[in-house]
Design an enzyme around this catalytic site. Structure first.
Site, mmCIF file in Angstrom:
data_model
loop_
_atom_site.group_PDB
_atom_site.id
_atom_site.type_symbol
_atom_site.label_atom_id
_atom_site.label_comp_id
_atom_site.label_asym_id
_atom_site.label_seq_id
_atom_site.Cartn_x
_atom_site.Cartn_y
_atom_site.Cartn_z
ATOM 1 N N LYS A 1 0.807 -1.210 0.000
ATOM 2 C CA LYS A 1 0.000 0.000 0.000
ATOM 3 C C LYS A 1 0.847 1.270 0.000
ATOM 4 O O LYS A 1 0.354 2.339 -0.334
ATOM 5 C CB LYS A 1 -0.961 -0.014 1.172
HETATM 6 C C1 LIG Z 1 -4.668 -4.359 1.835
HETATM 7 C C2 LIG Z 1 -3.929 -5.636 1.795
HETATM 8 C C3 LIG Z 1 -4.338 -6.702 0.976
HETATM 9 C C4 LIG Z 1 -5.578 -6.623 0.134
HETATM 10 O O1 LIG Z 1 -5.461 -5.717 -0.934
HETATM 11 P P1 LIG Z 1 -6.770 -5.178 -1.702
HETATM 12 O O2 LIG Z 1 -6.269 -4.242 -2.714
HETATM 13 O O3 LIG Z 1 -7.629 -4.521 -0.661
HETATM 14 O O4 LIG Z 1 -7.451 -6.370 -2.261
HETATM 15 C C5 LIG Z 1 -3.542 -7.831 0.943
HETATM 16 N N1 LIG Z 1 -2.447 -7.950 1.701
HETATM 17 C C6 LIG Z 1 -2.027 -6.962 2.514
HETATM 18 C C7 LIG Z 1 -0.804 -7.159 3.337
HETATM 19 C C8 LIG Z 1 -2.755 -5.775 2.590
HETATM 20 O O5 LIG Z 1 -2.333 -4.794 3.402
#
Ligand SMILES: *Cc1c(COP(=O)(O)O)cnc(C)c1O
Length: 427
Positions: free
Chosen positions: A106
């Site tokens: 993210k």
């Molecule tokens: C947010 C997150 C996900 C999921 O991603 P999305 O884009 O919401 O499907 C998977 N793994 C981790 C470690 C995350 O922080």
């Protein structure tokens, strides 16, 4: 390039407005009007390019209203850490997306969004309030990306007692323009509160507001870069046809970006929508019924989502044709038992420590039997020490950048999951 709402496709808007609104005024999500295909030469030479060169080429397809050198600055200051492809086993690769400041994928979307917003705010002399609901990793990535950015206030809503100690520390310890709100409810409550704030016309009168959740298209576009980069790196290793991507998913922003990478020309065979027990999308692919449910707690908490917001974008991309979606996306749901087994199994075979989210992606990749396959390694295992301890009985070393957050004090305001409570905090 313009952006349209998944609800009413007749209204198009600029990247600027999609970025600042987050949610379209009709309650839909913004999507690109089209998906320009990168010329074959660029796709083929991508394997010789750097991450930054590839990133610039991709972002300029979608963001045409920022002068190219400014867009390059935004992209360059986003991609300041490596995104390596690791060969785990013969035909199984991990794309490590966790080398950023808060150790999850993210960071990439959050940093790009922060840089793009700052670019516009500087020019327009405006202020903005940003709302974000988090099941853990979004909050820390956003807090870090926006900390001390001038003209921006950030409100992070997270579910009380449902995220790890480290995640909470990472987003509550910064202070300054980062306001952490501890909601006595679930992640879905947080997400609902953010949507209410965005649609609150009274609030909109007093300030510019937007969201930094993956409903904001500015977070998804830069994620196309690393999916493409993964394919480019695999080409370097000689294998690049019929590549499948396994994407550990919750709100499905990451999978949406992966689909866009294929749309602009990168050769991707299939996608695995890997979920934990919150199997809303795998169930949809099986039964044709989309049935949101309250999220259930799992070991991969960042994927505990009962009503995935980017589902609308997936459906829009396939023009509501579920059979077309089924041709490209395979849904696989992995239980907590299987997640723990995968962490153990992979560690025994290779010595590699998977975080619980990546473990869901790897377990789903194995079940799919599709090869070669790239699994998105979405977080560093050190963020989830309890799960690693339980699976392997070892302690993962905590990277320095995580230790810093640990030494700070938590600052959060507790609120009930009603919109009035949020409004009271905003004053
Ligand atoms: C947010 C997150 C996900 C999921 O991603 P999305 O884009 O919401 O499907 C998977 N793994 C981790 C470690 C995350 O922080």
């Amino acid at each position: 390039m313009k952006f349209i709402s998944t609800h009413d496709r007749s209204h198009s808007t600029t990247f600027h407005d999609a970025l600042f609104q987050g949610l379209a005024t009709d309650g839909g999500l913004y999507i690109p009007t089209d998906y320009p295909v990168l010329p074959d030469v660029i796709i083929n030479q991508a394997k010789d390019d750097s991450l930054i060169q590839l990133g610039q080429a991709i972002m300029s397809l979608f963001i045409t209203e920022i002068p190219i050198h400014e867009l390059q600055n935004i992209t360059n200051s986003t991609l300041t850490f490596p995104i390596p492809l690791i060969q785990l086993e013969d035909d199984l690769f991990l794309l490590e997306l966790f080398h950023g400041p808060t150790l999850s994928f993210k960071d990439i979307g959050a940093r790009f969004m922060a840089n793009a917003l700052t670019y516009f705010l500087d020019r327009e002399n405006k202020q903005v309030a940003i709302f974000v609901a988090t099941s853990g990793d979004t909050g820390s990535a956003i807090a870090h990306a926006f900390h001390n950015m001038p003209n921006i206030d950030v409100y992070i809503l997270y579910p009380s007692n449902k995220i790890t100690f480290l995640q909470e520390k990472q987003m509550t310890a910064l202070g300054d323009n980062i306001h952490a709100l501890e909601v006595e409810g679930t992640f879905d409550d947080c997400q609902r509160l953010v949507k209410s704030a965005l649609l609150d016309s009274d609030l909109r009168k007093t300030r510019l507001i937007t969201t930094a959740n993956s409903i904001n298209i500015s977070r998804l576009l830069p994620q196309i870069i690393y999916h493409s980069w993964g394919i480019s790196q695999l080409k370097r290793l000689g294998a690049a046809n019929h590549v499948t991507l396994s994407v550990p998913s919750g709100n499905f922003g990451n999978l949406t970006s992966a689909i866009y990478a294929k749309a602009i020309g990168f050769p991707i065979h299939q996608f695995i929508a890997a979920t934990n027990i919150n199997a809303i999308v795998p169930s949809y692919l099986k039964t044709s019924q989309f049935i949101p449910k309250p999220s259930q707690r799992s070991l991969s908490t960042a994927m505990d989502v009962g009503n995935p917001s980017n589902f609308e974008r997936l459906v829009a991309f396939y023009n509501h044709d579920i059979n077309k979606m089924r041709e490209e996306i395979k849904g696989i749901s992995i239980s907590d038992e299987e997640t723990l087994m995968e962490i153990r199994d992979t560690y025994e075979r290779t010595g590699y420590v998977l975080d619980p989210h990546t473990a869901v992606g790897v377990a789903a990749a194995r079940q799919s039997q599709l090869t070669p396959i790239i699994v998105n390694a979405t977080a560093h295992p050190a963020k989830f020490p309890d799960v690693i301890q339980r699976a392997l009985d070892i302690e993962v070393e905590i990277p320095e950048r995580l230790k810093v957050a640990l030494s700070r004090q938590k600052q959060a305001i507790k609120i009930s999951p009603q919109y009035e409570a949020l409004k009271a905090v905003l004053g």
